[in-house]
Design an enzyme around this catalytic site. Sequence first.
Site, mmCIF file in Angstrom:
data_model
loop_
_atom_site.group_PDB
_atom_site.id
_atom_site.type_symbol
_atom_site.label_atom_id
_atom_site.label_comp_id
_atom_site.label_asym_id
_atom_site.label_seq_id
_atom_site.Cartn_x
_atom_site.Cartn_y
_atom_site.Cartn_z
ATOM 1 N N GLY A 67 -56.428 46.361 -23.736
ATOM 2 C CA GLY A 67 -56.060 47.224 -24.857
ATOM 3 C C GLY A 67 -55.827 46.403 -26.099
ATOM 4 N N GLY A 68 -55.196 47.010 -27.085
ATOM 5 C CA GLY A 68 -54.943 46.286 -28.318
ATOM 6 C C GLY A 68 -54.437 47.182 -29.415
ATOM 7 N N SER A 100 -57.122 51.337 -22.557
ATOM 8 C CA SER A 100 -56.523 51.597 -23.859
ATOM 9 C C SER A 100 -57.557 51.531 -24.970
ATOM 10 C CB SER A 100 -55.384 50.600 -24.076
ATOM 11 O OG SER A 100 -54.598 50.968 -25.171
ATOM 12 N N ALA A 122 -56.755 55.037 -19.295
ATOM 13 C CA ALA A 122 -55.367 54.738 -19.659
ATOM 14 C C ALA A 122 -55.243 54.387 -21.131
ATOM 15 C CB ALA A 122 -54.807 53.615 -18.793
ATOM 16 N N PRO A 125 -51.159 56.635 -26.132
ATOM 17 C CA PRO A 125 -50.762 56.003 -27.396
ATOM 18 C C PRO A 125 -49.592 55.047 -27.303
ATOM 19 C CG PRO A 125 -50.173 58.338 -27.357
ATOM 20 C CD PRO A 125 -51.092 58.086 -26.206
ATOM 21 N N LEU A 128 -51.217 51.903 -27.274
ATOM 22 C CA LEU A 128 -51.949 51.557 -28.477
ATOM 23 C C LEU A 128 -51.050 51.317 -29.673
ATOM 24 C CD1 LEU A 128 -55.056 53.881 -28.332
ATOM 25 C CD2 LEU A 128 -55.052 51.415 -28.359
ATOM 26 N N LYS A 139 -47.615 63.205 -32.145
ATOM 27 C CA LYS A 139 -48.562 63.206 -33.260
ATOM 28 C C LYS A 139 -49.648 62.156 -33.054
ATOM 29 C CE LYS A 139 -45.329 64.841 -36.805
ATOM 30 N NZ LYS A 139 -44.638 64.517 -38.075
#
Length: 427
Positions: A67-68, A100, A122, A125, A128, A139
Amino acid sequence: MMTFFKKFIPLIFFCLYFTSLAQAEKVFLVKVDGAITPVTANFVLYALKYAEDQKGKALIVELDTPGGLVDSTRDIVKNFLQSEIPVIVYVSPQGARAASAGVFILLASHLAAMAPSTHVGAAHPVELSGKADPKMLEKVANDLSAWAKNLAETRGRNPDFAELAVKKSKSITEKEALSMGVIEIIAQNVEDLLQKAEGRKVKVKEREIILKLKSAPLEVIQEDFKTRFLKVLANPNLVYFLLMLGLLGLYFELSHPGAIFPGVFGAICLILAFLGLSIIPMNYAGLALILLSGLLFFLETQITSHGLLTLGAIISLLLGSLILFGHNPPSLRVNQPFLITVVLTSAALFGGITYLAIKTLRKEPVSGKEGLLGKTGRAITEITPSGGKVFVEGEIWQAYSDVNISKDTKIEVIEKRGFTLYVKPLP
């Protein structure tokens, strides 16, 4: 002679045409391994621009990421959507993942492929953006969900999985991804990928392109030294360690002036740490607390606080360390056991240096102005109110006295004024 050259002109043009044609038929490969950071994004965008400039047949992005960052992911995705050549994202090697941020990068590709024993999903947020507020999280989840669905629909892939990956952190294997319409190919390796991509149609902007990659030469775009160096500095564990080393080095230099090496080493570590902090998102309050802890440790050597400043420094160091990268994705945070170990070790070292500094400051002076007072020596010249020279503690000093003192008379130091001693003769 001119006739000779005229014969070879067609051959020269043919060679130039063949060379340009061979160059145009290249397929370019770039490997992305690790968290998606600004450094990673810049390298991927450089590779895409290079492949476009070389008129490549396609760019293969071999992906393995936990992810990142959202902003870096958006930069990559936007450039994939605007690419002049087909972009193939290949989750590889076996055991790799597109988690992610990797989900969005995979969905944005013109052709998606995975190796056996890999998985994708996966994209919640929390991973993320790191936001903890429930309303803000909702949101962000809705925004990322709409983005993922839009990417899936644009590339003709399963929008339901895109939504579930964001809102429910759904993760699937390569076989499930193929059956659900999330990817188009399962390939054993890059060569197998090129074979299976042969003849497939992809839409690049408004153009429909039939891929002809089977016999195209493959060129791997290597990371330059700058990219490799910045990727190393994008490791939060290393950045945090450099920050602690830098503070310790400078603190030791301030507590024991003249050591030089700790100060120089600490300054270099701090500069590298700040360079890393410019790459990885951080909490400025956390950095301020860590710097405050160093200041409090130093003040302990200047002010008698009976340990209160040291206690405040340790608390400030711990709190600052915990929140420094606290809002980042898990892949861009300091490992908790490592963090606690470094905090305890740093607190012990800071405390030890503080103790030595206080002990040194409270010792009876043995040199300097105070160290010479009351010392005895010998007049090596005649001493008058106008001056003379004496030998004290292995050194020769300028000296004067209210009375004349003859040569070789024993003297006692009464006062030091600048670099001149005021002395009197011993009985």
